[in-house]
Design an enzyme around this catalytic site. Structure first.
Site, mmCIF file in Angstrom:
data_model
loop_
_atom_site.group_PDB
_atom_site.id
_atom_site.type_symbol
_atom_site.label_atom_id
_atom_site.label_comp_id
_atom_site.label_asym_id
_atom_site.label_seq_id
_atom_site.Cartn_x
_atom_site.Cartn_y
_atom_site.Cartn_z
ATOM 1 C CG HIS A 95 -4.440 -0.345 9.607
ATOM 2 N ND1 HIS A 95 -2.962 -0.485 9.711
ATOM 3 C CD2 HIS A 95 -4.238 -0.425 8.187
ATOM 4 C CE1 HIS A 95 -2.250 -0.229 8.707
ATOM 5 N NE2 HIS A 95 -3.032 -0.144 7.679
ATOM 6 C CG HIS A 151 -3.980 2.572 2.845
ATOM 7 N ND1 HIS A 151 -4.599 1.366 2.228
ATOM 8 C CD2 HIS A 151 -2.929 2.538 2.132
ATOM 9 C CE1 HIS A 151 -3.491 0.932 1.596
ATOM 10 N NE2 HIS A 151 -2.797 1.726 1.202
#
Length: 223
Positions: free
Chosen positions: A175, A116
């Site tokens: 993340h 992303h």
């Protein structure tokens, strides 16, 4: 936005390159054709060739997206291991990929570079580069073409706002720090390597706003 199943993530971010590709495609085609005719005074054939050259930037972007996402998956599979609820009762099975692990309801723990962060940063920067052509474009404000370009421009601006917003959400909630930083660095490298290095060369898709005669620079696109 901590839920990965939220509508923005499912219907936009998961297909971010498709949204960017299909909105930039008509924008680049229309603005480049108009630019070629009004600034360089090219005929229809040469203008179409210039359009095709500029549209190849989307093919380059597609190749970057495909190679990088494939590389991220490979690295995650290479560095990961699977944890399953049954591993205490049954002989431990070796899983080669994240997909195999998930099929057995396991949890895969690998180095997951943020796709992303990579893609959203790259798409946002690419859109900003491509809309720069409006600085040197002259279109009759009363024409239908002006309306079409305005609609595409506003759509691209709205899309960029979504990419930036979702980028911030990813940075806050998903993340590890190193995975996000690496994703951003790869996105920035892809942008810099194309628009700041390769696209300056003759054998490339070229820049959205190439050098034009000084006599033509007094004209500008009025939104």
């Amino acid at each position: 936005m901590q839920n990965k199943r939220n509508p923005l993530n499912v219907y936009f971010v998961k297909v971010a390159w498709a949204w960017t590709f299909w909105l930039l495609l008509p924008f680049i085609a229309v603005t480049t054709y108009q630019f070629a005719g009004s600034k360089f005074l090219y005929g229809p054939t040469k203008s179409v060739l210039m359009v095709l050259r500029r549209l190849s930037a989307l093919l380059v972007g597609t190749a970057i997206w495909y190679v990088c996402t494939g590389l991220f998956i490979y690295i995650e599979n290479l560095t990961g291991a699977c944890s399953t609820s049954s591993e205490l009762r049954e002989p431990r099975r070796l899983y080669a990929t994240k997909q195999e692990c998930h099929q057995d309801n396991g949890i895969w723990d690998g180095f997951d570079i943020s796709g992303h962060c990579f893609l959203l940063s790259y798409c946002a920067l690419m859109i900003m580069e491509e809309v720069a052509v409006l600085e040197g474009l002259s279109i009759d404000q009363n024409s239908k073409l002006h309306v079409v370009v305005n609609i595409l421009f506003v759509s691209l601006c709205f899309l960029t706002m979504i990419w930036v917003f979702m980028f911030l959400c990813t940075a806050l909630y998903f993340h590890d720090f190193s995975q996000k930083i690496l994703g951003v660095l790869i996105g920035l490298s892809a942008w810099y390597g194309t628009y700041r290095c390769w696209y300056l060369k003759p054998f490339s898709p070229g820049l959205p706003l190439p050098s034009i005669p000084l006599s033509s620079k007094k004209y500008s696109y009025s939104r």
